[in-house]
Design an enzyme around this catalytic site. Structure first.
Site, PDB file in Angstrom:
ATOM      1  N   LYS A 118      34.262   4.534 -61.637  1.00  0.00           N
ATOM      2  CA  LYS A 118      35.541   3.754 -61.487  1.00  0.00           C
ATOM      3  C   LYS A 118      35.818   2.877 -60.309  1.00  0.00           C
ATOM      4  O   LYS A 118      36.749   1.820 -60.077  1.00  0.00           O
ATOM      5  CB  LYS A 118      36.835   4.928 -61.138  1.00  0.00           C
ATOM      6  N   GLY A 126      27.172   4.477 -56.160  1.00  0.00           N
ATOM      7  CA  GLY A 126      26.716   5.192 -55.031  1.00  0.00           C
ATOM      8  C   GLY A 126      27.517   6.146 -54.508  1.00  0.00           C
ATOM      9  O   GLY A 126      27.470   6.886 -53.572  1.00  0.00           O
ATOM     10  N   GLY A 156      33.932  19.597 -37.304  1.00  0.00           N
ATOM     11  CA  GLY A 156      32.610  19.886 -38.231  1.00  0.00           C
ATOM     12  C   GLY A 156      32.254  18.549 -38.206  1.00  0.00           C
ATOM     13  O   GLY A 156      32.027  17.911 -37.171  1.00  0.00           O
ATOM     14  N   LEU A 182      26.719  17.918 -50.068  1.00  0.00           N
ATOM     15  CA  LEU A 182      25.919  17.182 -49.419  1.00  0.00           C
ATOM     16  C   LEU A 182      24.936  16.396 -50.357  1.00  0.00           C
ATOM     17  O   LEU A 182      24.821  16.823 -51.664  1.00  0.00           O
ATOM     18  CB  LEU A 182      24.780  18.150 -48.680  1.00  0.00           C
ATOM     19  N   ALA A 183      24.815  15.263 -50.088  1.00  0.00           N
ATOM     20  CA  ALA A 183      24.267  14.094 -51.184  1.00  0.00           C
ATOM     21  C   ALA A 183      23.111  14.756 -51.891  1.00  0.00           C
ATOM     22  O   ALA A 183      22.744  14.435 -52.832  1.00  0.00           O
ATOM     23  CB  ALA A 183      24.008  12.884 -50.331  1.00  0.00           C
ATOM     24  N   HIS A 217      -0.768  15.859 -31.495  1.00  0.00           N
ATOM     25  CA  HIS A 217      -0.324  15.821 -30.142  1.00  0.00           C
ATOM     26  C   HIS A 217      -0.246  14.160 -29.833  1.00  0.00           C
ATOM     27  O   HIS A 217      -1.210  13.628 -30.005  1.00  0.00           O
ATOM     28  CB  HIS A 217      -1.221  16.672 -29.200  1.00  0.00           C
TER      29      HIS A 217
HETATM   30  P1  FAD Z   1      30.499  11.441 -55.175  1.00  0.00           P
HETATM   31  O1  FAD Z   1      29.538  10.618 -54.038  1.00  0.00           O
HETATM   32  O2  FAD Z   1      31.717  11.478 -54.515  1.00  0.00           O
HETATM   33  O3  FAD Z   1      30.735  10.209 -56.202  1.00  0.00           O
HETATM   34  C1  FAD Z   1      31.532  10.541 -57.193  1.00  0.00           C
HETATM   35  C2  FAD Z   1      31.760   9.168 -57.943  1.00  0.00           C
HETATM   36  O4  FAD Z   1      32.451   9.341 -59.160  1.00  0.00           O
HETATM   37  C3  FAD Z   1      32.648   7.879 -57.229  1.00  0.00           C
HETATM   38  O5  FAD Z   1      31.951   6.920 -57.011  1.00  0.00           O
HETATM   39  C4  FAD Z   1      33.866   8.043 -57.872  1.00  0.00           C
HETATM   40  O6  FAD Z   1      34.534   6.605 -57.832  1.00  0.00           O
HETATM   41  C5  FAD Z   1      33.489   8.562 -59.461  1.00  0.00           C
HETATM   42  N1  FAD Z   1      34.559   8.979 -59.965  1.00  0.00           N
HETATM   43  C6  FAD Z   1      35.509   9.949 -59.706  1.00  0.00           C
HETATM   44  N2  FAD Z   1      36.290  10.053 -60.759  1.00  0.00           N
HETATM   45  C7  FAD Z   1      36.039   9.427 -61.720  1.00  0.00           C
HETATM   46  C8  FAD Z   1      36.459   9.101 -63.021  1.00  0.00           C
HETATM   47  N3  FAD Z   1      37.340   9.784 -63.513  1.00  0.00           N
HETATM   48  N4  FAD Z   1      35.698   8.178 -63.748  1.00  0.00           N
HETATM   49  C9  FAD Z   1      34.949   7.287 -63.104  1.00  0.00           C
HETATM   50  N5  FAD Z   1      34.243   7.558 -62.001  1.00  0.00           N
HETATM   51  C10 FAD Z   1      34.889   8.620 -61.241  1.00  0.00           C
HETATM   52  N6  FAD Z   1      26.033  13.831 -47.092  1.00  0.00           N
HETATM   53  C11 FAD Z   1      24.923  14.269 -46.747  1.00  0.00           C
HETATM   54  O7  FAD Z   1      24.029  14.619 -47.419  1.00  0.00           O
HETATM   55  N7  FAD Z   1      24.341  13.473 -45.761  1.00  0.00           N
HETATM   56  C12 FAD Z   1      25.055  12.802 -44.898  1.00  0.00           C
HETATM   57  O8  FAD Z   1      24.760  12.142 -43.786  1.00  0.00           O
HETATM   58  C13 FAD Z   1      26.433  12.705 -45.387  1.00  0.00           C
HETATM   59  N8  FAD Z   1      27.470  11.897 -44.735  1.00  0.00           N
HETATM   60  C14 FAD Z   1      28.787  11.835 -45.076  1.00  0.00           C
HETATM   61  C15 FAD Z   1      29.539  10.992 -44.159  1.00  0.00           C
HETATM   62  C16 FAD Z   1      31.033  10.965 -44.686  1.00  0.00           C
HETATM   63  C17 FAD Z   1      31.973  10.134 -43.968  1.00  0.00           C
HETATM   64  C18 FAD Z   1      31.350  11.562 -46.006  1.00  0.00           C
HETATM   65  C19 FAD Z   1      32.786  11.588 -46.368  1.00  0.00           C
HETATM   66  C20 FAD Z   1      30.408  12.239 -46.532  1.00  0.00           C
HETATM   67  C21 FAD Z   1      29.168  12.569 -46.207  1.00  0.00           C
HETATM   68  N9  FAD Z   1      28.477  13.105 -47.089  1.00  0.00           N
HETATM   69  C22 FAD Z   1      27.038  13.353 -46.382  1.00  0.00           C
HETATM   70  C23 FAD Z   1      28.622  14.041 -48.044  1.00  0.00           C
HETATM   71  C24 FAD Z   1      28.222  12.989 -49.207  1.00  0.00           C
HETATM   72  O9  FAD Z   1      28.705  11.602 -49.077  1.00  0.00           O
HETATM   73  C25 FAD Z   1      28.727  13.699 -50.689  1.00  0.00           C
HETATM   74  O10 FAD Z   1      27.964  15.271 -50.540  1.00  0.00           O
HETATM   75  C26 FAD Z   1      28.040  13.055 -51.881  1.00  0.00           C
HETATM   76  O11 FAD Z   1      28.502  11.793 -51.894  1.00  0.00           O
HETATM   77  C27 FAD Z   1      28.356  14.019 -53.083  1.00  0.00           C
HETATM   78  O12 FAD Z   1      27.764  13.112 -54.370  1.00  0.00           O
HETATM   79  P2  FAD Z   1      28.461  13.314 -55.693  1.00  0.00           P
HETATM   80  O13 FAD Z   1      27.556  12.409 -56.543  1.00  0.00           O
HETATM   81  O14 FAD Z   1      28.814  14.715 -56.079  1.00  0.00           O
HETATM   82  O15 FAD Z   1      30.057  12.656 -55.579  1.00  0.00           O
HETATM   83  P1  NAI Z   2      33.665  20.492 -42.291  1.00  0.00           P
HETATM   84  O1  NAI Z   2      33.850  21.630 -43.434  1.00  0.00           O
HETATM   85  O2  NAI Z   2      32.550  20.214 -41.904  1.00  0.00           O
HETATM   86  O3  NAI Z   2      34.591  20.830 -41.061  1.00  0.00           O
HETATM   87  C1  NAI Z   2      35.893  20.739 -40.962  1.00  0.00           C
HETATM   88  C2  NAI Z   2      36.396  21.357 -39.725  1.00  0.00           C
HETATM   89  O4  NAI Z   2      37.917  21.322 -39.833  1.00  0.00           O
HETATM   90  C3  NAI Z   2      35.931  23.131 -39.412  1.00  0.00           C
HETATM   91  O5  NAI Z   2      35.515  23.319 -38.356  1.00  0.00           O
HETATM   92  C4  NAI Z   2      37.096  23.575 -39.776  1.00  0.00           C
HETATM   93  O6  NAI Z   2      37.381  24.799 -39.139  1.00  0.00           O
HETATM   94  C5  NAI Z   2      38.537  22.616 -39.261  1.00  0.00           C
HETATM   95  N1  NAI Z   2      39.717  22.679 -39.756  1.00  0.00           N
HETATM   96  C6  NAI Z   2      40.054  22.949 -40.887  1.00  0.00           C
HETATM   97  N2  NAI Z   2      41.412  23.128 -41.084  1.00  0.00           N
HETATM   98  C7  NAI Z   2      41.921  22.536 -40.146  1.00  0.00           C
HETATM   99  C8  NAI Z   2      43.145  22.492 -39.104  1.00  0.00           C
HETATM  100  N3  NAI Z   2      44.245  22.457 -39.700  1.00  0.00           N
HETATM  101  N4  NAI Z   2      43.131  22.325 -37.955  1.00  0.00           N
HETATM  102  C9  NAI Z   2      42.017  22.225 -37.156  1.00  0.00           C
HETATM  103  N5  NAI Z   2      40.983  22.125 -37.670  1.00  0.00           N
HETATM  104  C10 NAI Z   2      40.836  22.468 -39.121  1.00  0.00           C
HETATM  105  O7  NAI Z   2      34.350  19.308 -43.011  1.00  0.00           O
HETATM  106  P2  NAI Z   2      34.158  17.547 -42.703  1.00  0.00           P
HETATM  107  O8  NAI Z   2      33.663  17.604 -41.147  1.00  0.00           O
HETATM  108  O9  NAI Z   2      35.496  16.779 -42.958  1.00  0.00           O
HETATM  109  O10 NAI Z   2      33.125  17.091 -43.671  1.00  0.00           O
HETATM  110  C11 NAI Z   2      33.423  17.152 -45.169  1.00  0.00           C
HETATM  111  C12 NAI Z   2      32.131  17.440 -46.004  1.00  0.00           C
HETATM  112  O11 NAI Z   2      31.238  16.354 -45.899  1.00  0.00           O
HETATM  113  C13 NAI Z   2      31.217  18.506 -45.104  1.00  0.00           C
HETATM  114  O12 NAI Z   2      31.249  19.721 -46.105  1.00  0.00           O
HETATM  115  C14 NAI Z   2      29.858  17.962 -45.102  1.00  0.00           C
HETATM  116  O13 NAI Z   2      28.972  18.728 -45.904  1.00  0.00           O
HETATM  117  C15 NAI Z   2      29.807  16.595 -45.484  1.00  0.00           C
HETATM  118  N6  NAI Z   2      29.506  15.788 -44.491  1.00  0.00           N
HETATM  119  C16 NAI Z   2      27.961  15.643 -44.301  1.00  0.00           C
HETATM  120  C17 NAI Z   2      27.391  14.995 -43.394  1.00  0.00           C
HETATM  121  C18 NAI Z   2      25.997  15.297 -43.287  1.00  0.00           C
HETATM  122  O14 NAI Z   2      25.236  15.793 -43.874  1.00  0.00           O
HETATM  123  N7  NAI Z   2      25.548  14.739 -42.023  1.00  0.00           N
HETATM  124  C19 NAI Z   2      28.089  13.957 -42.522  1.00  0.00           C
HETATM  125  C20 NAI Z   2      29.410  14.083 -42.828  1.00  0.00           C
HETATM  126  C21 NAI Z   2      30.265  15.007 -43.948  1.00  0.00           C
END
Ligand code: FAD
Ligand code: NAI
Length: 466
Positions: free
Chosen positions: A33, A38, A182, A320-321, A445
């Protein structure tokens, strides 16, 4: 035309699934969508956040560390607009890369909202309202997740932002209040703190990074504190009122009590993410979800409706991705008649701050709760030659090994390059390795990886440099 497989969503789960299925000879289409492939990860998640973390880290290095290295560059200035352009370049490079790979693997692409009309039928509605129904043997739902909202707090992506808005800020906020300690809160909090924001993190629990090893989280919080992060743990935000160009937050102890107010220029709501299934038509066709709204699947990623599967953030497990990608590969292999599998015991998690935090397997808290006897081997980077020579001595490696068999059960690292170092633990654990196996593997090392080897040696109290 009827497909073998239609994947809905081209995030890391969906596009990887489509490519693997096409490699295995299936006729595959994807429905997306967004205008680019990505998903969350490439467009508004992993990739843009890492670009900003990289740029802000370089800025902070120039500001605080260069002088010690004998480099003078005057006072560095940050052009936020240019940094954002750098970020976008990385995002575009990656999303276009996925477009190329789908094409190369002869995956048909349909842009529009996908809805499952019935098992074997996906309706695609394009932005201009045109509609078409595609036929398929199998459907994989990979629609990912969305930002979790705080009741009563409206996200406008300008003053009150989610991660998406926090990646797009056009200037450095004077004071950034982050709700949630988090991964997102700490990574994006780091970006703006390095560029000059005062960052206050309000967290409901009495610790940061729930789920990570407690020892690691405690030490890491101290390091972030030294960098200037302020934490209000055990606190909840009860109100966010927009005022002029900023907002006023009302915060009170999680257990209840006297409230206080905090002024902010920008508020980042980072309290987790929720599965995204809007518009898919799941209720109509009877696909079951759990209490958290995640699609329920069995060990083969199948939902309760034959021919419909689900992977990634929309199902249970870490959001996680790489978890989504591995599930994408596994379900594609299952659909092609092979034995696809994901080892959920060995999925690494990395927080890309400075220092980085990385973890795989069980934490000490989990082992205690499960009543499993374990030995701990810990080695500080302060005693690692390479870390000392480059001035990155913060943190440690901790290895948890089964007391009876020495099998590695968990590895937790806080320190420079932890996100890369963790992978030797991942490989060791995937092969069922012991701490002895790591300890007896020759490590070059001087490398930071020697700290992993020494931590493994420390399990039997025979580390050399400590
Ligand atoms: P998504 O990546 O969410 O993809 C879903 C796709 O489905 C989207 O493109 C959406 O547009 C599409 N879609 C939804 N509904 C429909 C529909 N009905 N029809 C057509 N298309 C649709 N994870 C890591 O492992 N490492 C990181 O460093 C990391 N950093 C992050 C940083 C941030 C700020 C955020 C928000 C997340 C981060 N994550 C990270 C988490 C990671 O982005 C997600 O775990 C991952 O993208 C999940 O992949 P997915 O394919 O399940 O879904
Ligand atoms: P998170 O689940 O990592 O952290 C959310 C935090 O908010 C927790 O510490 C929780 O206790 C706190 N919280 C919940 N409700 C609250 C409230 N009402 N008031 C105050 N604190 C509250 O979620 P986050 O950071 O939003 O990330 C979402 C997801 O995206 C994660 O599950 C993570 O796996 C993924 N992600 C992964 C990254 C990576 O792998 N480096 C980077 C960014 C996101």
């Amino acid at each position: 035309m009827s497909y073998d497989l239609i994947v809905i969503g081209t995030g890391p789960g969906g596009y990887v699934c489509a490519i693997r299925a096409a490699q295995l000879g299936l006729q595959v289409a994807v429905v997306e969508k967004r205008k680019t492939h990505g998903g969350t990860c490439l467009n508004v998640g992993c990739i843009p956040s890492k670009a900003l973390l990289h740029a802000s880290h370089a800025f902070e290095d120039a500001n605080t560390h260069f002088d010690k290295l004998g480099i003078s560059v005057g006072t560095p200035k940050m052009d936020v607009k240019k940094m954002q352009a750098f970020k976008q370049e990385g995002v575009d490079g990656n999303t276009k890369g996925v477009e190329f790979l789908l094409k190369k693997n002869k995956v048909d692409v349909f842009f529009g909202l996908g809805r499952i009309a019935a098992a074997g039928q996906v309706e695609v509605t394009a932005d201009d309202g045109t509609n078409q129904v595609l036929q398929t043997k199998n459907i994989v739902i990979a629609t990912g997740s969305d930002v979790a909202r705080l009741p009563g707090v409206e996200i406008d992506e300008k003053v009150v932002v989610s991660s998406t808005g926090a990646l797009e800020l056009e200037s450095v906020p004077k004071r950034l209040v982050v709700i949630g300690a988090g991964v997102i809160g700490l990574e994006l909090g780091s970006v703006w703190r390095r560029l000059g924001s005062e960052v206050i993190v309000v967290e409901y629990l009495d610790r940061i990074l729930p789920g990570m090893d407690g020892d690691v989280a405690k030490n890491f919080q101290r390091m972030l504190g030294k960098q200037g992060f302020q934490f209000k743990l055990g606190s909840k935000v009860t109100k966010v009122e927009k005022k002029g160009k900023g907002a006023t937050l009302t915060v009170e102890p999680a257990a209840g009590g006297a409230s206080e107010t905090i002024e902010a220029d920008v508020v980042l709501v980072a309290i987790g993410r929720v599965p995204y299934t809007q518009g898919l038509g799941l209720d109509e066709i009877g696909v079951q979800k759990d209490a958290k709204g995640r699609i329920q699947t069995d060990a083969h990623f199948s939902t309760n409706v034959t021919g419909i599967y689900a992977i990634g953030d929309v199902i249970a497990g870490p959001m996680l991705a790489h978890k989504a990608e591995d599930e994408g590969v596994a379900v594609a292999e299952i659909l092609a008649g092979k034995a696809g599998h994901v080892n959920y015991d060995v999925i690494p998690g990395v927080v890309y701050t400075a220092p980085e935090v990385a973890s795989v397997g069980k934490t000490e808290e989990e082992l205690k709760a499960a009543g499993i006897a374990y030995n701990v081997g810990k080695f500080p980077f302060m005693a690692n030659g390479r870390a000392k020579s480059i001035g990155l001595t913060e943190g440690f490696v901790k290895i948890l090994a089964d007391a009876a068999t020495d099998k590695v059960l968990g590895v937790h690292i806080v320190g420079a390059n932890a996100g890369e170092l963790i992978h030797e633990a991942v490989i060791a654990m995937e092969f069922g390795g012991s701490s002895e196996d790591i300890a007896r593997s020759c490590h070059a090392h001087p490398t930071l990886a020697e700290a992993v080897k020494e931590a493994a040696m420390a399990v039997e109290k025979r580390a050399i440099h400590m």
